[in-house]
Design an enzyme around this catalytic site. Structure first.
Site, PDB file in Angstrom:
ATOM      1  N   ARG A  99      17.102  67.782  56.457  1.00 46.49           N
ATOM      2  CA  ARG A  99      16.632  68.759  57.448  1.00 46.49           C
ATOM      3  C   ARG A  99      16.596  70.169  56.849  1.00 46.49           C
ATOM      4  O   ARG A  99      15.837  71.019  57.278  1.00 46.49           O
ATOM      5  CB  ARG A  99      17.555  68.774  58.672  1.00 46.49           C
ATOM      6  CG  ARG A  99      17.582  67.462  59.426  1.00 46.49           C
ATOM      7  CD  ARG A  99      18.581  67.557  60.564  1.00 46.49           C
ATOM      8  NE  ARG A  99      18.742  66.255  61.222  1.00 46.49           N
ATOM      9  CZ  ARG A  99      19.190  66.108  62.454  1.00 46.49           C
ATOM     10  NH1 ARG A  99      19.516  67.168  63.165  1.00 46.49           N
ATOM     11  NH2 ARG A  99      19.316  64.911  62.981  1.00 46.49           N
ATOM     12  N   GLU A 170       8.820  64.064  65.680  1.00 45.78           N
ATOM     13  CA  GLU A 170       9.451  65.026  66.586  1.00 45.78           C
ATOM     14  C   GLU A 170       9.536  66.407  65.936  1.00 45.78           C
ATOM     15  O   GLU A 170       9.604  66.523  64.715  1.00 45.78           O
ATOM     16  CB  GLU A 170      10.862  64.569  66.959  1.00 45.78           C
ATOM     17  CG  GLU A 170      11.432  65.372  68.134  1.00 45.78           C
ATOM     18  CD  GLU A 170      12.928  65.212  68.374  1.00 45.78           C
ATOM     19  OE1 GLU A 170      13.365  65.434  69.503  1.00 45.78           O
ATOM     20  OE2 GLU A 170      13.661  64.882  67.431  1.00 45.78           O
TER      21      GLU A 170
HETATM   22  C1  8ZB Z   1      19.927  67.139  68.452  1.00 47.70           C
HETATM   23  C2  8ZB Z   1      20.271  65.705  68.549  1.00 47.70           C
HETATM   24  C3  8ZB Z   1      21.737  65.472  68.533  1.00 47.70           C
HETATM   25  C4  8ZB Z   1      22.071  64.069  68.975  1.00 47.70           C
HETATM   26  C5  8ZB Z   1      22.816  62.285  67.725  1.00 47.70           C
HETATM   27  C6  8ZB Z   1      24.011  63.125  68.090  1.00 47.70           C
HETATM   28  C7  8ZB Z   1      23.509  63.878  69.286  1.00 47.70           C
HETATM   29  C8  8ZB Z   1      22.650  62.630  65.252  1.00 47.70           C
HETATM   30  C9  8ZB Z   1      22.677  60.588  64.554  1.00 47.70           C
HETATM   31  C10 8ZB Z   1      22.793  60.561  65.937  1.00 47.70           C
HETATM   32  C11 8ZB Z   1      22.873  58.285  65.926  1.00 47.70           C
HETATM   33  C12 8ZB Z   1      22.668  59.345  63.861  1.00 47.70           C
HETATM   34  N1  8ZB Z   1      22.767  61.846  66.342  1.00 47.70           N
HETATM   35  N2  8ZB Z   1      22.603  61.874  64.147  1.00 47.70           N
HETATM   36  N3  8ZB Z   1      22.884  59.430  66.629  1.00 47.70           N
HETATM   37  N4  8ZB Z   1      22.781  58.223  64.580  1.00 47.70           N
HETATM   38  N5  8ZB Z   1      22.558  59.289  62.520  1.00 47.70           N
HETATM   39  O1  8ZB Z   1      21.735  63.154  67.967  1.00 47.70           O
HETATM   40  O2  8ZB Z   1      25.134  62.326  68.399  1.00 47.70           O
HETATM   41  O3  8ZB Z   1      23.578  63.050  70.417  1.00 47.70           O
END
Ligand code: 8ZB
Length: 482
Positions: A99, A170
């Site tokens: 990112r 996205e």
């Molecule tokens: C902005 C988005 C944040 C959300 C989830 C976080 C939060 C981030 C992963 C993931 C599953 C991943 N999140 N990285 N969920 N696998 N590698 O995105 O927990 O809810």
């Protein structure tokens, strides 16, 4: 070239493309744009994101999508195949190094993950895995896959993943900058996202539809619907200008039933209004509801309850898609089992709520109208500041504090607007900062906040805002004093 909301010339795009593909060695595998087109053309309809969205829209259904991503290709495939039967559309969540365009560090994260036999990155480093690695992922699955990330400069990531057969992307120049970065100039991230949108537009010119989804929830912290709607509308207009035709506009759950249902309805209606006003007729519009994006309870039963309330709102609001949380949200990247639990709980609620009439009546209409008036007031100023150009207007609006995202880290964000919940938990405006809302709208917000202050026997204050930020993680919606 001055920033403007004008379609990037083909020639200029391909000149810039040469630079972009040189930023990491895997870029050279996608040099021939036609190879990506040929590959996309062979993808069956069942694996096209836009087709799934269209079918859901026609059937009045809400598609289910998790977040998921790990460091290594085989493990990522295992993870997504495990989740595939429990959802409608799949993600590939990108790791934090990618990112930030830090591909060297992503490479060492991959090497260390291989050694450790477990993922040491918080997502899938798609640029490092390159065209071949990404295609292995897409080919192993039978459902559409979207790239989900948080990248201010996502040009190389877009080139590689779209050539590899991902069918949705996205992000946006505001929504992947202001809540995610401290000092990336807004003008720069908008330009970089115009590039991504132009790339999507080039696929569209070949008859290949790629869904574009601006990131709706922003900071995920007490964001009033009108704030995220303005960002969604601006990013939608920017994408359409570059030739994208399938848009999924997002909103993060606030927690109050009326406000959340009104938010999705007003988002859809406002999008048609603004897109058509700008001369766009030929587009596919979808909405996405994000289950609660703020702090979660550590208690897993509590987390399931938060997930289910979000599922109910997604169903009642008629969103085209819902993005699902997991019971591990408070602790970090979820296990695949926890991820499936969030999906299964959401499915149960969607199935139970789907056939019921959604809330309606004067309270809902009032909330829809309120959001629309707020959005129109801010958007009018954005267009005025940009002398009709929405890209220029967006940059100036942030400079002037006209657009102001609560609790976002970017230096270009004023951070003067302060939200707080009212006595029913709807997010209201405590301090407008320099956001130009009509006087009677501000008076209404003040009244609703006063009502709460009376009920709690304390004056509205910053402490009230802080209490609200932590409320849901402490099993409440409204941060009342104990
Ligand atoms: C902005 C988005 C944040 C959300 C989830 C976080 C939060 C981030 C992963 C993931 C599953 C991943 N999140 N990285 N969920 N696998 N590698 O995105 O927990 O809810």
């Amino acid at each position: 070239m001055e920033l403007s909301n004008k379609r990037i010339e083909r020639r200029d795009f391909f000149a810039q493309r040469q630079q972009v593909l040189r930023t990491w060695h895997t870029g050279k595998d996608v040099e021939d744009f036609e190879l990506g087109v040929t590959y996309q053309r062979a993808i069956p309809q069942a694996k096209r994101f836009s087709t799934a969205l269209r079918k859901a829209d026609l059937a009045g259904k809400t598609l289910l999508q998790p977040r998921a991503g790990v460091a290594l290709v085989p493990e990522h495939i295992k993870l997504l195949t495990f989740l595939e039967d429990s959802c409608d559309v799949l993600p590939t969540t990108i790791d934090a190094y990618t990112r930030l365009n830090r591909y060297e560090e992503a490479a060492s994260g991959i090497a260390r993950s291989e050694e450790a036999g477990t993922s040491l990155l918080n997502g899938f480093p798609a640029v490092n895995h390159g065209l071949a690695g990404c295609r292995r992922v897409v080919e192993a699955l039978s459902k559409p896959v979207q790239v989900r990330h948080g990248t201010p400069d996502a040009r190389l990531l877009a080139e590689i993943t779209l050539a590899a057969g991902f069918t949705a992307y996205e992000g946006g120049g505001i929504s992947y900058n202001v809540p995610y970065a401290k000092k990336v100039p807004l003008e720069q991230s908008i330009r970089h996202w115009q590039y991504c949108d132009r790339l999507v537009g080039l696929f569209e010119e070949e008859g290949l539809r790629i869904d574009r989804e601006p990131f709706g929830p922003l900071s995920g912290t007490l964001v009033p619907p009108f704030v995220s709607h303005c960002v969604a509308l601006i990013e939608g207009l920017l994408a359409l200008e570059q030739g994208a035709k399938c848009l999924t506009l997002g909103y993060g759950q606030a927690g109050n039933l009326m406000q959340d249902v009104a938010a999705i309805r007003s988002l859809r209606e406002l999008a048609h209004e603004y897109f058509q006003q700008s001369g766009h007729e030929d587009y596919q519009l979808n909405t996405v509801f994000h289950q609660w994006m703020g702090g979660f309870p550590t208690n897993e039963s509590g987390a399931h309850a938060v997930i289910c309330w979000g599922a109910a709102m997604a169903a009642m609001s008629g969103a085209t898609k819902v993005i699902v949380k997991t019971p591990h949200e408070a602790s970090g990247v979820p296990t695949k089992e926890a991820n499936k639990q969030g999906l299964d709980a959401t499915t149960q609620i969607l199935n139970m709520v789907r056939d019921q009439h959604p809330p309606s009546g004067p309270a809902l209409e009032r909330e829809v109208e309120l959001i629309k008036r707020e959005v129109r007031a801010v958007m009018a100023k954005v267009f005025e500041l940009g002398k009709g150009d929405v890209a220029v207007g967006a940059v100036r609006a942030f400079e002037a504090g006209v657009m102001d995202i609560p609790f976002a880290p970017a230096a270009c964000n004023a951070g003067k607007l302060l939200p707080v919940r009212d006595n029913e938990g709807a997010v209201r405006i405590f301090e407008p900062g320099r956001v130009p809302l009509p006087d009677d709208v501000l008076a209404y917000h003040r009244e609703r906040i006063e009502e709460r202050a009376r009920a709690e026997n304390r004056a509205p204050s910053f402490q009230m805002v802080v209490d609200d930020i932590y409320a849901i993680s402490k099993s409440m919606l409204i941060g009342r004093p104990r």
